[in-house]
Design a protein around this motif. Structure first.
Motif, PDB file in Angstrom:
ATOM      1  N   PHE A 236      40.236  34.196  49.172  1.00 52.89           N
ATOM      2  CA  PHE A 236      40.767  34.414  47.828  1.00 52.89           C
ATOM      3  C   PHE A 236      41.066  33.099  47.116  1.00 52.89           C
ATOM      4  O   PHE A 236      40.960  33.025  45.876  1.00 52.89           O
ATOM      5  N   MET A 239      37.792  32.179  45.635  1.00 50.94           N
ATOM      6  CA  MET A 239      37.488  32.994  44.464  1.00 50.94           C
ATOM      7  C   MET A 239      38.266  32.512  43.248  1.00 50.94           C
ATOM      8  O   MET A 239      37.741  32.501  42.118  1.00 50.94           O
ATOM      9  N   ASP A 240      39.504  32.082  43.470  1.00 49.79           N
ATOM     10  CA  ASP A 240      40.295  31.534  42.353  1.00 49.79           C
ATOM     11  C   ASP A 240      39.640  30.258  41.820  1.00 49.79           C
ATOM     12  O   ASP A 240      39.600  30.026  40.608  1.00 49.79           O
ATOM     13  N   GLU A 247      34.547  36.913  39.653  1.00 47.76           N
ATOM     14  CA  GLU A 247      35.696  37.761  39.380  1.00 47.76           C
ATOM     15  C   GLU A 247      35.376  39.248  39.523  1.00 47.76           C
ATOM     16  O   GLU A 247      36.205  40.033  40.015  1.00 47.76           O
ATOM     17  N   ARG A 250      35.949  40.833  42.935  1.00 51.57           N
ATOM     18  CA  ARG A 250      37.281  40.857  43.549  1.00 51.57           C
ATOM     19  C   ARG A 250      37.689  42.238  44.062  1.00 51.57           C
ATOM     20  O   ARG A 250      38.209  42.350  45.176  1.00 51.57           O
ATOM     21  N   PHE A 254      38.571  42.795  47.959  1.00 49.74           N
ATOM     22  CA  PHE A 254      39.917  43.231  48.315  1.00 49.74           C
ATOM     23  C   PHE A 254      39.855  44.458  49.231  1.00 49.74           C
ATOM     24  O   PHE A 254      40.580  44.545  50.235  1.00 49.74           O
ATOM     25  N   PHE A 290      47.272  40.088  46.374  1.00 48.92           N
ATOM     26  CA  PHE A 290      45.858  39.931  46.021  1.00 48.92           C
ATOM     27  C   PHE A 290      45.243  41.149  45.330  1.00 48.92           C
ATOM     28  O   PHE A 290      44.069  41.103  44.963  1.00 48.92           O
ATOM     29  N   PRO A 292      43.656  43.424  42.836  1.00 47.25           N
ATOM     30  CA  PRO A 292      43.077  43.117  41.524  1.00 47.25           C
ATOM     31  C   PRO A 292      43.788  43.878  40.408  1.00 47.25           C
ATOM     32  O   PRO A 292      44.183  45.040  40.587  1.00 47.25           O
ATOM     33  N   TYR A 296      40.950  48.882  42.621  1.00 45.81           N
ATOM     34  CA  TYR A 296      39.847  48.721  43.562  1.00 45.81           C
ATOM     35  C   TYR A 296      39.453  50.103  44.073  1.00 45.81           C
ATOM     36  O   TYR A 296      40.208  51.068  43.930  1.00 45.81           O
TER      37      TYR A 296
END
Length: 752
Positions: A236, A239-240, A247, A250, A254, A290, A292, A296
């Motif tokens: 993560f 990804m940031d 994005e 995500r 997750f 985390f 989103p 999800y």
């Protein structure tokens, strides 16, 4: 440029590493290299890599001075790779025969950044479990490549490094490396997929993912399983850093994270009960941190309930649900077992036999204390005083006189015991009492199934030969040679072992895969070979005289092995013709049940120069008496090689034997001397003198270095000091790199 670089890290995989390397190097595709990284393995893994490098220039071994772990070891191999693509294959897995041409064709045709390949979970009981690739790609994926955002279901394929090939320059530009710690595949595999512009899928089973019976991290409890959280945190963080480019992935990432956490928690062999609340709490914390903003895809059914309980942080409810599920599963298993135990009344009420009474007596004796001085010995299913147990018994009488040794023998074997050897007859009351109360139980085969492993007792398995033919669980792949084998019962017998004696590193490697359990290996040489090492010229002359052999006679010992998969088979062998080639001074000793065939006995003057030694009590006498050994797949060659005398491998059925019965190495490529594949060739070897040629001498030298380095005449002493006197160490035999006294354990990457 080399197309594929295989990076093979090796740590405590000596029993499987040869199969792994053979599966790569034996492919019908040669544009490859193998970077074998010995991660300071305490077993023979490093020696195996060096051995293969000496035979094949495509193998490049790297030996690390200290253990760094699977992830860093892979990085070290990656840094040395030169191939266009890199394939990380664990040292105990192996490729499917013939898969590489298909892999290479797909790589060259599509040039993907990542190529996913299919695999099978190969269980220790010879069962295979397919992957989920067919479910994720119900339509053949073909040659089209894609990005992960187009096929996010690709993330549901197992997140390992070994089911994908990665373009090396893409990986270098990405800067993603394996991180230290457990679950290292997570922070490598997912980022690689997210960053790839071209992902390909080859729905061809290419790799066997070995599921070992014991020793895997996934079967090991401890707090190191908490390291899974750090690996996912790295995903993560990446990804940031990558921002909008990933994005939209995500939510799917997750969902995979929560699935993985729950998989680890749900495996009772990983997280101890006292650690489960803390593990669940960390899952909840990561869920909150985390999740989103857009949500999800929450799974349906029971799995969805678990996700909602994680979101709410409700450990008690989650624990109750988990316990109820496990109780239901246990009840179903109990019902199935009970159904199998139901017997007809007639069988239950059948007459009580003498054996049944003695078994009850045995169970009663189990409730009495162990005799702290009693050691029970047996060999070859109670046939008599022989082999490694006999050598250990003799050494124990000298070094540990406080131990009372008692032999188990059949009634017809009592007269073969040396004077002064205490014994019990198999099947007698004293036999059951000795088995129940002995502190030490020593055997070169397994004791019967009814024998219980008592707390405080020590079971010593000495084996009775270095294996050429496959043994134990490995026989599952060769059903022709495993008729009548009950592998479940075999493993229950193996689980009784505390120690396993090994004659050399090769045997250790094969025993670990053939008999997987928690015993400690004593790699000390073979006790029965001490006599061969220490025998004097006078002793040799005495043995020959007792057999009626003159000092100037040239003696050939023919000792073929038994073909249990081909009852009645007889290797072509004509004693008359061989004796004719040997000449007037030649003598032939035959140790084989085939000698009972009268049609094969020599006739005329040759008959007096042949001696049937099939019933001779001590095979070591025959080795000492013989000038040359002729054998096929028998372990006799390993023992006889200790004497450094000529050996001929006579294997007229080599190809059939190799395919039907299975062998651990190619005797024709790595023999202890000359090789004959038919009887005329065997005669030519003796007629020409090739038996003692320079080539034969060099072959025997290499064979002895590999298999006989530990045989220094003190193997029995080393066993007695370790097992009976509890001395943890002993000097390494001259010529050996290091001694081995270690439990059968290993480390392996955790994948889910």
């Amino acid at each position: 440029m080399t197309l594929i670089s295989f990076v093979v890290p090796a740590f405590r995989v000596q029993g499987y590493l040869r199969e792994c390397l053979d599966s790569i190097l034996g492919q019908p595709f040669g544009d490859l290299e193998v970077i074998g990284v010995d991660d300071a393995s305490p077993d023979g893994s490093g020696e195996i890599l060096t051995e293969y490098a000496g035979r094949d220039a495509r193998v490049r071994p790297v030996r690390l001075a200290e253990n760094v772990g699977l992830g860093p070891a892979r990085n070290i191999g990656l840094d040395r790779a030169v191939g266009e693509y890199v394939w990380f294959v664990d040292g105990d897995d192996w490729l499917v025969p013939g898969c590489l041409p298909h892999v290479a064709e797909r790589l060259l045709t599509t040039r993907p950044d990542v190529l996913m390949v299919d695999h099978i979970r190969a269980h220790w009981n010879n069962l295979g479990t397919p992957s989920v690739m067919a479910d994720m790609f119900p339509e053949p994926p073909g040659e089209a490549t894609f990005r992960l955002r187009d096929r996010p279901e690709t993330m549901r394929l197992l997140h390992t490094a070994w089911n994908r090939l990665v373009r090396r320059q893409f990986l270098a530009g990405l800067g993603v490396r394996f991180e230290p710690g457990w679950y290292e595949d997570v922070s490598f595999s997912y980022p690689v997929l997210m960053a790839a512009e071209r992902i390909g899928v080859l729905d061809w089973v290419c790799l066997n993912y070995r599921q070992r019976r014991s020793g895997a991290i996934t079967r090991t409890r401890g707090d190191r399983h908490f390291e899974v959280f750090a690996q996912w945190h790295r995903v993560f963080r990446l990804m940031d850093q990558w921002g909008p480019a990933v994005e939209e992935l995500r939510p799917a990432v997750f969902e995979r994270m929560i699935w993985h956490y729950l998989t680890v928690l749900g495996n009772g062999r990983r997280i101890a009960p006292e650690l489960r609340p803390a593990f669940f709490a960390q899952i909840h914390a990561d869920y909150v941190q985390f999740r989103p903003p857009v949500g999800y895809p929450v799974p349906a059914g029971v799995e969805g309930v678990k996700h909602r309980l994680v979101a709410a942080g409700r450990w008690r409810t989650f624990s109750v649900l988990r316990s109820a599920s496990h109780a239901r599963d246990a009840a179903r298993r109990s019902v199935r077992r009970a159904g199998r135990r139901v017997l007809p009344v007639a069988r239950v009420t059948a007459g009580v036999t003498r054996e049944a009474v003695l078994r009850e007596y045995y169970r009663a004796e189990l409730r009495r204390p162990l005799d702290p001085t009693l050691a029970v010995y047996a060999a070859y299913w109670y046939r008599g005083y022989a082999c490694n147990p006999a050598a250990i018994y003799a050494a124990a009488r000298r070094l540990a006189p406080q131990v009372r040794g008692v032999w188990i023998v059949r009634r017809d074997g009592v007269d073969t015991l040396p004077p002064g050897v205490e014994y019990v007859v198999a099947g007698s009351r004293a036999y059951y009492r000795a088995l129940a109360r002995a502190r030490w139980l020593v055997n070169n085969v397994n004791f019967p199934d009814f024998v219980r492993k008592r707390p405080g007792s020590v079971h010593l398995q000495t084996h009775h030969g270095t294996p050429v033919k496959v043994m134990g669980l490995d026989q599952q792949r060769y059903p022709v040679g495993a008729v009548g084998m009950d592998f479940a019962k075999l493993l229950r017998r193996v689980d009784r072992w505390d120690y396993s004696v090994s004659s050399n590193s090769f045997s250790t490697q094969m025993w670990e895969r053939a008999y997987p359990a928690a015993y400690t290996t004593l790699e000390v040489g073979y006790p029965r070979n001490d006599r061969l090492v220490l025998a004097t010229a006078g002793e040799v002359q005495k043995v020959r005289a007792e057999l009626g052999i003159g000092p100037d006679e040239r003696v050939v010992l023919y000792a073929p092995t038994h073909r249990e998969h081909l009852p009645g088979y007889r290797p072509p062998f004509d004693p008359d013709r061989l004796l004719d080639v040997l000449g007037p001074s030649g003598r032939l000793l035959m140790r084989s049940h085939y000698f009972e065939d009268r049609d094969r006995r020599p006739r005329g003057t040759a008959a007096g120069r042949l001696l049937d030694v099939s019933a001779h009590d001590r095979v070591e006498d025959l080795y000492l008496a013989a000038d040359v050994l002729v054998t096929d797949y028998s372990s006799a060659m390993f023992d006889y090689a200790v004497l450094d005398r000529p050996i001929v491998v006579y294997a007229p059925d080599w190809e059939a034997y190799r395919l039907a019965r299975g062998v651990y190495f190619d005797l024709t490529a790595e023999p202890p001397g000359e090789v004959a594949l038919d009887f005329p060739a065997l005669l030519d070897l003796f007629r020409s003198g090739a038996v003692r040629s320079e080539r034969a001498e060099q072959a025997r030298k290499r064979f002895r270095a590999r298999f006989c380095a530990l045989d220094d005449g003190h193997a029995a002493e080393r066993v007695v000091r370790r097992v009976f006197l509890d001395e943890p160490a002993w000097p390494a035999p001259a010529g050996s790199e290091h001694r081995r006294d270690r439990p059968m354990t290993r480390n392996r990457a955790v994948t889910s």
